[in-house]
Design a protein around this motif. Structure first.
Motif, PDB file in Angstrom:
ATOM      1  N   PHE A 102       0.814  -1.206   0.000  1.00  0.00           N
ATOM      2  CA  PHE A 102       0.000   0.000   0.000  1.00  0.00           C
ATOM      3  C   PHE A 102       0.851   1.261   0.000  1.00  0.00           C
ATOM      4  O   PHE A 102       0.562   2.223  -0.695  1.00  0.00           O
ATOM      5  CB  PHE A 102      -0.923  -0.021   1.224  1.00  0.00           C
ATOM      6  N   GLU A 103       1.934   1.263   0.794  1.00  0.00           N
ATOM      7  CA  GLU A 103       2.757   2.466   0.943  1.00  0.00           C
ATOM      8  C   GLU A 103       4.054   2.430   0.152  1.00  0.00           C
ATOM      9  O   GLU A 103       4.724   3.455   0.031  1.00  0.00           O
ATOM     10  CB  GLU A 103       3.084   2.701   2.414  1.00  0.00           C
ATOM     11  N   GLY A 104       4.447   1.285  -0.347  1.00  0.00           N
ATOM     12  CA  GLY A 104       5.652   1.198  -1.166  1.00  0.00           C
ATOM     13  C   GLY A 104       6.937   1.071  -0.376  1.00  0.00           C
ATOM     14  O   GLY A 104       6.958   1.065   0.851  1.00  0.00           O
ATOM     15  N   ASP A 105       8.011   0.975  -1.131  1.00  0.00           N
ATOM     16  CA  ASP A 105       9.347   0.825  -0.552  1.00  0.00           C
ATOM     17  C   ASP A 105       9.845   2.144   0.023  1.00  0.00           C
ATOM     18  O   ASP A 105       9.387   3.221  -0.367  1.00  0.00           O
ATOM     19  CB  ASP A 105      10.326   0.344  -1.625  1.00  0.00           C
ATOM     20  N   LEU A 106      10.809   2.034   0.907  1.00  0.00           N
ATOM     21  CA  LEU A 106      11.465   3.228   1.443  1.00  0.00           C
ATOM     22  C   LEU A 106      12.347   3.855   0.368  1.00  0.00           C
ATOM     23  O   LEU A 106      13.033   3.145  -0.375  1.00  0.00           O
ATOM     24  CB  LEU A 106      12.333   2.866   2.647  1.00  0.00           C
ATOM     25  N   ASN A 113       5.672   5.981   0.039  1.00  0.00           N
ATOM     26  CA  ASN A 113       4.696   6.630  -0.846  1.00  0.00           C
ATOM     27  C   ASN A 113       5.333   7.503  -1.922  1.00  0.00           C
ATOM     28  O   ASN A 113       4.630   8.255  -2.584  1.00  0.00           O
ATOM     29  CB  ASN A 113       3.685   7.477  -0.056  1.00  0.00           C
ATOM     30  N   LEU A 114       6.634   7.426  -2.096  1.00  0.00           N
ATOM     31  CA  LEU A 114       7.296   8.304  -3.056  1.00  0.00           C
ATOM     32  C   LEU A 114       7.920   7.572  -4.240  1.00  0.00           C
ATOM     33  O   LEU A 114       8.307   8.209  -5.216  1.00  0.00           O
ATOM     34  CB  LEU A 114       8.365   9.136  -2.350  1.00  0.00           C
ATOM     35  N   THR A 115       8.034   6.249  -4.157  1.00  0.00           N
ATOM     36  CA  THR A 115       8.676   5.520  -5.257  1.00  0.00           C
ATOM     37  C   THR A 115       7.749   4.502  -5.921  1.00  0.00           C
ATOM     38  O   THR A 115       7.834   4.287  -7.118  1.00  0.00           O
ATOM     39  CB  THR A 115       9.953   4.796  -4.780  1.00  0.00           C
ATOM     40  N   ASN A 116       6.897   3.850  -5.141  1.00  0.00           N
ATOM     41  CA  ASN A 116       6.001   2.841  -5.694  1.00  0.00           C
ATOM     42  C   ASN A 116       4.921   2.525  -4.661  1.00  0.00           C
ATOM     43  O   ASN A 116       4.866   3.146  -3.607  1.00  0.00           O
ATOM     44  CB  ASN A 116       6.770   1.570  -6.102  1.00  0.00           C
ATOM     45  N   GLY A 117       4.067   1.597  -4.966  1.00  0.00           N
ATOM     46  CA  GLY A 117       2.989   1.207  -4.058  1.00  0.00           C
ATOM     47  C   GLY A 117       1.615   1.637  -4.554  1.00  0.00           C
ATOM     48  O   GLY A 117       1.484   2.411  -5.509  1.00  0.00           O
TER      49      GLY A 117
END
Length: 128
Positions: A102-106, A113-117
């Motif tokens: 849901f929130e993606g990778d760091l 929430n800035l690269t994927n997800g």
């Protein structure tokens, strides 16, 4: 278990309305961070003990009934892999994991929430 990007998972859910979309995160994450529209909450681990939910498999089997595809999502796609493996071990045949969750990778600054997800891909979600 098959692994799908968030967009592929969304397309699968659209093409297979009988599929069950399960958010395996904690209740607090589901309520306060948000969740994909159409998902149901069945935590893999949850407060207060943060141990594996001993009823997880039976709750998913109840939600999925017989032969319905099961799509799993968590924060980053890691917990859902463990949950999916437990479901396959229990005999479920069509299990999908949403990569990046849901929130993606760091990212490099340790933010999500800035690269994927799911949210990054602007797929439907909300808070209740």
């Amino acid at each position: 278990m098959q692994h799908l990007t968030p967009k592929q998972a969304f397309e699968l859910l659209q093409s297979k309305p009988e599929a069950v979309f399960i958010d395996v995160r904690s209740e607090m994450e589901y309520l306060f961070v948000g969740h994909p529209e159409g998902s149901i909450l069945i935590p893999w681990v949850d407060a207060p003990d943060w141990e594996i939910n001993p009823h997880f498999v039976s709750h998913v089997k109840t939600a999925a009934s017989i032969n319905r595809p099961v799509v799993l999502i968590c924060r980053s796609g890691r917990r859902s892999i463990d949950a999916g493996e437990a479901l396959e071990k229990a005999g479920l045949k069509e299990v999908y994991n949403v990569l990046h969750g849901f929130e993606g990778d760091l990212n490099e600054q340790h933010h999500r929430n800035l690269t994927n997800g799911w949210r990054h891909d602007n797929l439907p979600w909300g808070q209740t």
